[in-house]
Design a protein around this motif. Structure first.
Motif, PDB file in Angstrom:
ATOM      1  N   GLN A 191       0.831  -1.205   0.000  1.00 54.06           N
ATOM      2  CA  GLN A 191       0.000   0.000   0.000  1.00 54.06           C
ATOM      3  C   GLN A 191       0.868   1.257   0.000  1.00 54.06           C
ATOM      4  N   SER A 192       1.879   1.297   0.861  1.00 51.66           N
ATOM      5  CA  SER A 192       2.715   2.503   0.921  1.00 51.66           C
ATOM      6  C   SER A 192       3.467   2.719  -0.397  1.00 51.66           C
ATOM      7  N   ASP A 193       3.874   1.630  -1.042  1.00 51.72           N
ATOM      8  CA  ASP A 193       4.527   1.764  -2.343  1.00 51.72           C
ATOM      9  C   ASP A 193       3.575   2.396  -3.361  1.00 51.72           C
ATOM     10  N   ARG A 194       2.324   1.966  -3.347  1.00 52.38           N
ATOM     11  CA  ARG A 194       1.359   2.538  -4.282  1.00 52.38           C
ATOM     12  C   ARG A 194       1.066   3.999  -3.930  1.00 52.38           C
ATOM     13  N   GLU A 195       0.985   4.296  -2.635  1.00 52.47           N
ATOM     14  CA  GLU A 195       0.740   5.684  -2.229  1.00 52.47           C
ATOM     15  C   GLU A 195       1.850   6.606  -2.739  1.00 52.47           C
ATOM     16  N   LYS A 196       3.092   6.142  -2.630  1.00 46.99           N
ATOM     17  CA  LYS A 196       4.217   6.934  -3.129  1.00 46.99           C
ATOM     18  C   LYS A 196       4.114   7.103  -4.649  1.00 46.99           C
ATOM     19  N   MET A 197       3.767   6.022  -5.324  1.00 47.11           N
ATOM     20  CA  MET A 197       3.703   6.042  -6.783  1.00 47.11           C
ATOM     21  C   MET A 197       2.590   6.969  -7.265  1.00 47.11           C
ATOM     22  N   GLU A 198       1.481   7.033  -6.516  1.00 46.25           N
ATOM     23  CA  GLU A 198       0.345   7.840  -6.940  1.00 46.25           C
ATOM     24  C   GLU A 198       0.358   9.244  -6.345  1.00 46.25           C
ATOM     25  N   GLY A 199       1.401   9.560  -5.587  1.00 46.64           N
ATOM     26  CA  GLY A 199       1.502  10.893  -5.007  1.00 46.64           C
ATOM     27  C   GLY A 199       0.519  11.154  -3.884  1.00 46.64           C
ATOM     28  N   LEU A 200       0.090  10.111  -3.206  1.00 47.72           N
ATOM     29  CA  LEU A 200      -0.841  10.237  -2.090  1.00 47.72           C
ATOM     30  C   LEU A 200      -0.071  10.347  -0.778  1.00 47.72           C
ATOM     31  N   PRO A 201      -0.706  10.824   0.302  1.00 49.91           N
ATOM     32  CA  PRO A 201      -0.053  10.803   1.612  1.00 49.91           C
ATOM     33  C   PRO A 201       0.329   9.371   1.984  1.00 49.91           C
ATOM     34  N   VAL A 202       1.545   9.181   2.446  1.00 51.28           N
ATOM     35  CA  VAL A 202       2.037   7.835   2.775  1.00 51.28           C
ATOM     36  C   VAL A 202       1.671   7.517   4.223  1.00 51.28           C
ATOM     37  N   THR A 203       0.963   6.427   4.416  1.00 48.71           N
ATOM     38  CA  THR A 203       0.577   6.005   5.760  1.00 48.71           C
ATOM     39  C   THR A 203       1.828   5.665   6.555  1.00 48.71           C
ATOM     40  N   PRO A 204       2.123   6.376   7.656  1.00 48.13           N
ATOM     41  CA  PRO A 204       3.425   6.232   8.338  1.00 48.13           C
ATOM     42  C   PRO A 204       3.735   4.813   8.799  1.00 48.13           C
ATOM     43  N   PHE A 205       2.742   4.118   9.391  1.00 56.35           N
ATOM     44  CA  PHE A 205       3.038   2.792   9.940  1.00 56.35           C
ATOM     45  C   PHE A 205       3.115   1.714   8.858  1.00 56.35           C
ATOM     46  N   MET A 206       2.989   2.124   7.577  1.00 54.12           N
ATOM     47  CA  MET A 206       3.110   1.167   6.480  1.00 54.12           C
ATOM     48  C   MET A 206       4.348   1.399   5.625  1.00 54.12           C
ATOM     49  N   ASP A 207       5.124   2.410   5.945  1.00 57.38           N
ATOM     50  CA  ASP A 207       6.268   2.799   5.118  1.00 57.38           C
ATOM     51  C   ASP A 207       7.449   1.878   5.396  1.00 57.38           C
ATOM     52  N   ARG A 208       7.847   1.107   4.387  1.00 56.55           N
ATOM     53  CA  ARG A 208       8.940   0.155   4.560  1.00 56.55           C
ATOM     54  C   ARG A 208      10.258   0.845   4.895  1.00 56.55           C
ATOM     55  N   ASP A 209      10.370   2.140   4.588  1.00 56.25           N
ATOM     56  CA  ASP A 209      11.608   2.868   4.869  1.00 56.25           C
ATOM     57  C   ASP A 209      11.664   3.406   6.295  1.00 56.25           C
ATOM     58  N   LYS A 210      10.553   3.289   7.043  1.00 58.29           N
ATOM     59  CA  LYS A 210      10.509   3.927   8.360  1.00 58.29           C
ATOM     60  C   LYS A 210      10.207   2.990   9.521  1.00 58.29           C
ATOM     61  N   ILE A 211       9.735   1.789   9.240  1.00 56.89           N
ATOM     62  CA  ILE A 211       9.384   0.906  10.361  1.00 56.89           C
ATOM     63  C   ILE A 211      10.186  -0.392  10.298  1.00 56.89           C
ATOM     64  N   THR A 212      10.274  -1.032  11.441  1.00 52.29           N
ATOM     65  CA  THR A 212      10.841  -2.375  11.540  1.00 52.29           C
ATOM     66  C   THR A 212       9.785  -3.270  12.174  1.00 52.29           C
ATOM     67  N   LYS A 213       9.948  -4.548  12.013  1.00 49.01           N
ATOM     68  CA  LYS A 213       8.981  -5.476  12.595  1.00 49.01           C
ATOM     69  C   LYS A 213       8.882  -5.327  14.124  1.00 49.01           C
ATOM     70  N   PRO A 214      10.003  -5.325  14.869  1.00 52.10           N
ATOM     71  CA  PRO A 214       9.884  -5.204  16.332  1.00 52.10           C
ATOM     72  C   PRO A 214       9.260  -3.883  16.770  1.00 52.10           C
ATOM     73  N   SER A 215       9.655  -2.774  16.133  1.00 56.29           N
ATOM     74  CA  SER A 215       9.135  -1.478  16.570  1.00 56.29           C
ATOM     75  C   SER A 215       7.637  -1.359  16.292  1.00 56.29           C
ATOM     76  N   SER A 216       7.211  -1.836  15.135  1.00 57.98           N
ATOM     77  CA  SER A 216       5.784  -1.752  14.814  1.00 57.98           C
ATOM     78  C   SER A 216       4.963  -2.623  15.752  1.00 57.98           C
ATOM     79  N   GLN A 217       5.485  -3.793  16.110  1.00 58.32           N
ATOM     80  CA  GLN A 217       4.769  -4.686  17.010  1.00 58.32           C
ATOM     81  C   GLN A 217       4.691  -4.121  18.427  1.00 58.32           C
TER      82      GLN A 217
END
Length: 496
Positions: free
Chosen positions: A418-444
């Motif tokens: 979803q975040s990849d598509r948001e970036k591609m379409e120029g939409l606001p990127v959902t923060p907790f879905m951004d692969r560049d900003k979260i890790t599995k342990p931190s999100s959990q």
């Protein structure tokens, strides 16, 4: 790999390679158990845990064999006749096979469908004969062969209509099976491992839930209608990474376990129990894999249709009741107009409650009424049902880590897409879905600590019997991810 296992009183050994197709391995063990083509087999460790029959099955020692068990067998008139023929074949020698084939050829013009079914069974019996001969002569199982690499079924792919229909046909063929008591008990526990079951088998398990809760007789639900309903539900789930048919099952299975643990029918009534289970089964119908935030920001058809108000959940409800418009799939067709209206309101209420945008609202309301909860208060019952489906919907972390972790990987995959598509379409990127900003342990840590655990502790205060079943496992999961998160942070702080 060399795998030692028992079938009944026999000990057997199977040898295969890491790259052997899983379907070939399943066929190998099916032959070992002398199972029919539509019987359901499961493998257990010496400790009693289910393990997947695939090329990921670990090698073991002869003194600690796996246990192969037939957990559900399909019997009909043709099958029984063919098994009797098989006994004759084993007793009289393989010359009886050619004799049977000749007789079937003579009957083919008169009974083509029946004879084709017998031919299919005969091919299975030939294979069984070969393996029976191998056991008599002391021959171990052959290598199952080479082929395509293992396909990770946790990854998303699109099923065609024909693939889905084939699954439904398989389910309908095995739908008269009787599951063992052991499987039925396991089905009531949060430790149940969905990854060990094929889609057609999961449809059978959902059917079993209605049967074991005695909902068919209590509400005059025709079994064939239930089967048609379940097939239509299956046809309307998409093969997205997380919000798919397997997720529908895990949510339903958790609710089913809670129903048994709390004896909910005695507390809230059979009709509310029926509403809860059916709501779980339908709660993510036709989910596209992109959440409400995306729907609203992208101004999708669903967002426009439902005026940005829970577009996905409203759509799930709409699809569910479109299925029920077909009288052959309407499990509520015997209900009076007033009862049907009540059921419809209840299912809509439950499914709309799964919108996470309403999480704090629902939890705060429940915390206010929980200390003075009254089973005679309709508003209290409604709120309880909303909380129960929310608990079931986000309950993966209450499961064992080897069951829960693959689900987390599926969820993150869906988030990242979803975040990849948001970036591609120029939409606001959902923060907790951004692969560049979260890790599995931190999100959990964030999700379990601020969302999941407060919800589970709230239901646990009303029902202390749920503490060991689902609340404490969530606390343990939070501790686990906190330790992982801390270790990850220390590694990042270390100088290069």
């Amino acid at each position: 790999k060399t795998v030692y296992f028992t079938v009944g009183q026999r000990q057997e050994v199977a040898i295969f390679e890491d790259y052997t197709p899983s379907e070939d391995i399943k066929s190998l063990f099916s032959s070992a158990a002398e199972a029919g083509p539509h019987d359901i087999l499961k493998m257990y460790t010496p400790e009693g845990s289910l393990v997947n029959i695939s090329n990921r099955l670990e090698s073991n020692r002869p003194d600690a064999p796996y246990r192969l068990e037939l957990v559900a067998a399909h019997f009909n008139q043709v099958t029984i006749c063919n098994w009797l023929l098989l006994l004759l074949l084993l007793a009289n020698g393989e010359i009886r096979v050619s004799d049977l084939e000749r007789r079937m050829h003579d009957l083919a013009s008169l009974y083509p469908q029946d004879v084709q079914a017998m031919r299919d069974e005969l091919e299975q019996h030939k294979q069984i004969l070969g393996n029976a001969h191998a056991r008599r002569t002391g021959t171990t199982f052959r290598h199952a062969g080479m082929g395509r690499p293992y396909w990770n079924r946790h990854k998303a792919r699109r099923k065609s209509e024909s693939e889905k229909r084939l699954v439904c046909e398989k389910y309908l063929y095995i739908s008269t099976m009787t599951l063992t008591e052991e499987i039925r008990r396991c089905l009531r526990m949060p430790t149940f491992d969905n990854w060990q079951w094929e889609d057609e088998e999961i449809l059978l398990l959902l059917q079993q839930m209605y049967v074991d809760l005695d909902l068919l007789s209590k509400f005059d639900i025709d079994l064939d209608v239930l089967r048609k309903f379940l097939c239509q539900v299956y046809m309307n789930y998409n093969e997205v990474p997380f919000h798919n048919f397997q997720h529908c099952f895990t949510v339903s299975q958790m609710m089913y376990g809670i129903i048994w643990c709390l004896d909910l029918p005695d507390k809230i009534g059979d009709l509310e129990t029926l509403i809860l289970l059916t709501s779980c089964i339908c709660h993510d119908l036709d989910h596209p894999g992109f959440n409400n935030i995306y729907q609203i920001n992208a101004r999708t058809e669903l967002a426009l249709r439902y005026n940005d108000i829970s577009p996905l959940e409203n759509h799930h409800c709409s699809v569910a009741f479109n299925i029920l418009e077909d009288s052959t799939a309407n499990i509520f067709r015997s209900f009076t107009a007033d009862v049907y209206k009540s059921v419809r309101e209840g299912i809509i209420r439950c499914i709309l409650a799964t919108d996470m945008a309403r999480h704090n609202e629902i939890l705060n309301q429940f915390n206010q009424i929980a200390p003075v909860f009254d089973y005679d208060n309709r508003a209290h019952i409604n709120l309880l049902c909303m909380v129960l489906i929310k608990v079931s919907d986000i309950s993966n972390e209450a499961r064992p880590m080897d069951v829960a972790e693959p689900w987390l990987d599926c969820l993150l995959q869906e988030f990242f897409e979803q975040s990849d598509r948001e970036k591609m379409e120029g939409l606001p990127v959902t923060p907790f879905m951004d692969r560049d900003k979260i890790t599995k342990p931190s999100s959990q840590c964030s999700f379990i600590g601020f969302v999941l655990l407060p919800l589970f502790e709230a239901i646990g205060r009303l029902y202390p019997e749920l503490d060991n079943l689902i609340v404490n496992p969530v606390r343990e999961a939070l501790d686990y991810y906190r330790k992982l998160n801390e270790a990850s942070r220390r590694n990042l702080e270390q100088p290069a």
